[in-house]
Design a protein around this motif. Structure first.
Motif, PDB file in Angstrom:
ATOM      1  N   GLY A  31      29.283  58.295  19.377  1.00  0.00           N
ATOM      2  CA  GLY A  31      29.843  56.934  19.815  1.00  0.00           C
ATOM      3  C   GLY A  31      30.834  56.330  18.827  1.00  0.00           C
ATOM      4  N   PRO A  32      31.245  54.996  19.171  1.00  0.00           N
ATOM      5  CA  PRO A  32      32.276  54.412  18.349  1.00  0.00           C
ATOM      6  C   PRO A  32      31.551  53.937  16.957  1.00  0.00           C
ATOM      7  N   THR A  33      32.314  52.904  16.351  1.00  0.00           N
ATOM      8  CA  THR A  33      32.026  52.434  15.269  1.00  0.00           C
ATOM      9  C   THR A  33      30.751  51.783  14.976  1.00  0.00           C
ATOM     10  N   ASP A 191      39.146  53.799  16.639  1.00  0.00           N
ATOM     11  CA  ASP A 191      38.760  53.931  15.040  1.00  0.00           C
ATOM     12  C   ASP A 191      39.051  55.228  14.441  1.00  0.00           C
ATOM     13  N   SER A 192      38.390  55.453  13.362  1.00  0.00           N
ATOM     14  CA  SER A 192      38.585  56.724  12.764  1.00  0.00           C
ATOM     15  C   SER A 192      38.090  57.832  13.653  1.00  0.00           C
ATOM     16  N   GLU A 193      37.198  57.794  14.398  1.00  0.00           N
ATOM     17  CA  GLU A 193      36.536  58.703  15.195  1.00  0.00           C
ATOM     18  C   GLU A 193      37.294  58.747  16.557  1.00  0.00           C
ATOM     19  N   GLY A 194      38.220  58.133  16.825  1.00  0.00           N
ATOM     20  CA  GLY A 194      39.144  58.501  18.107  1.00  0.00           C
ATOM     21  C   GLY A 194      39.196  57.119  18.853  1.00  0.00           C
ATOM     22  N   ALA A 195      39.457  57.483  20.261  1.00  0.00           N
ATOM     23  CA  ALA A 195      39.628  56.340  21.273  1.00  0.00           C
ATOM     24  C   ALA A 195      38.597  56.375  22.105  1.00  0.00           C
ATOM     25  N   VAL A 266      29.359  49.915  28.873  1.00  0.00           N
ATOM     26  CA  VAL A 266      29.521  51.197  28.946  1.00  0.00           C
ATOM     27  C   VAL A 266      30.921  51.668  27.932  1.00  0.00           C
ATOM     28  N   THR A 267      30.508  52.750  27.110  1.00  0.00           N
ATOM     29  CA  THR A 267      31.597  53.080  26.060  1.00  0.00           C
ATOM     30  C   THR A 267      31.834  54.796  26.472  1.00  0.00           C
ATOM     31  N   THR A 268      32.974  55.081  26.774  1.00  0.00           N
ATOM     32  CA  THR A 268      32.937  56.354  26.976  1.00  0.00           C
ATOM     33  C   THR A 268      34.227  56.944  26.136  1.00  0.00           C
ATOM     34  N   PRO A 269      34.225  58.152  25.307  1.00  0.00           N
ATOM     35  CA  PRO A 269      35.290  58.419  24.594  1.00  0.00           C
ATOM     36  C   PRO A 269      36.450  58.950  25.651  1.00  0.00           C
TER      37      PRO A 269
END
Length: 278
Positions: A31-33, A191-195, A266-269
């Motif tokens: 997941g995100p930050t 972020d540094s992990e992607g979108a 809901v968060t999806t890469p």
């Protein structure tokens, strides 16, 4: 507590669970930050506090070891005096999950399994930690501004996945949606992990009994649909849910608020698949 201290403590709790495991897994962030707004505030007022939420897949070991890794995480936390949220996992189930908290600093954590291959019964283990809420400092505000959700052109497939998950959660909750408010809708987090595509919305205010029933319905949906489910404090008397979908790496957060509304995110890469071979 500030952001750096919360992240350091959350990472410490995760490593307390993982470092003594056998076979030894690798950690892969989900997941995100890890820093975001608190999911709920007791008094229902504007919330400028932050909360750390870290989650990691345990990779590099056979999927058949998922249950053993969850049990080892539980044992490591128990040795440190940490407590169950309610009771131990049901180890008769193929994919048990453990919900615990630290004392006295009250970090909440889970060790859970998800389905990788229904035909063979193999699973995937993960561990997650959520901090208590802490005040936002000036530096935290600056960092939040630089990594906030921005509306921009997004990957259509990721957007459709996030919207589809939101729609199914809406069906499961079986309550009316509230009018659109600030922070609602589709946006993109980078972020540094992607979108990551993010979709947020709220239900209309519910009574506590209605909220409990709605949360039970959505948890049942998650479990039947193959999501892994964890629980986090919401400060409202009704525990919030964080669920993860292994197949597309989506995360869903369902949080009752002090106003009675249930908040859904809901968060999806945008580019999942970094762990597609696990």
């Amino acid at each position: 507590m500030n952001e750096q201290q919360a992240i350091k403590r959350a990472e410490e709790i995760i490593h307390q669970a993982v470092d003594g495991m056998s076979p030894k897994p690798k950690l892969e962030r989900i997941g995100p930050t890890p820093v975001g707004a608190c999911i709920a505030r007791d008094d229902g007022g504007p919330d400028d506090r932050l909360q750390v939420s870290l989650a990691y897949k345990l990779t590099g070991v056979p999927g058949s070891k998922a249950k053993s890794l969850v049990r080892q995480a539980r044992d490591a936390w128990l040795k440190l005096g940490y407590k169950f949220q309610s009771s131990d996992a049901d180890w008769s189930k193929p994919f048990p999950h453990v919900n615990m908290r630290t004392e006295p600093d009250d970090f909440w954590m889970d060790a859970i399994t998800g389905v990788v291959n229904r035909a063979t019964g193999e699973g995937l283990a993960s561990v997650g930690v959520t901090s208590p809420c802490f005040p936002r400092s000036a530096s935290d505000q600056s960092a939040a501004d630089s990594t906030a959700f921005h509306r921009t052109q997004v990957d259509e497939r990721a957007e459709q996945i996030a919207l589809d998950h939101s729609s199914r959660i809406y069906d499961a909750l079986h309550v009316q949606r509230a009018p659109v408010q600030g922070g609602d809708g589709i946006s993109v987090y980078r972020d540094s992990e992607g979108a990551f595509v993010h979709h947020a919305w709220s239900t209309q205010p519910l009574t506590e009994e209605e909220a409990i029933q709605a949360m039970a319905r959505v948890q049942t949906y998650f479990e039947r649909a193959g999501w892994t489910v964890g629980h986090v404090p919401a400060g409202t008397g009704v525990t919030a849910l964080i669920a993860r979908k292994v197949e597309d790496e989506s995360m869903a957060q369902i949080a009752p608020s002090a106003t009675g509304a249930v908040r859904v995110a809901v968060t999806t890469p945008v580019a999942p698949g970094r762990s597609a071979n696990i």
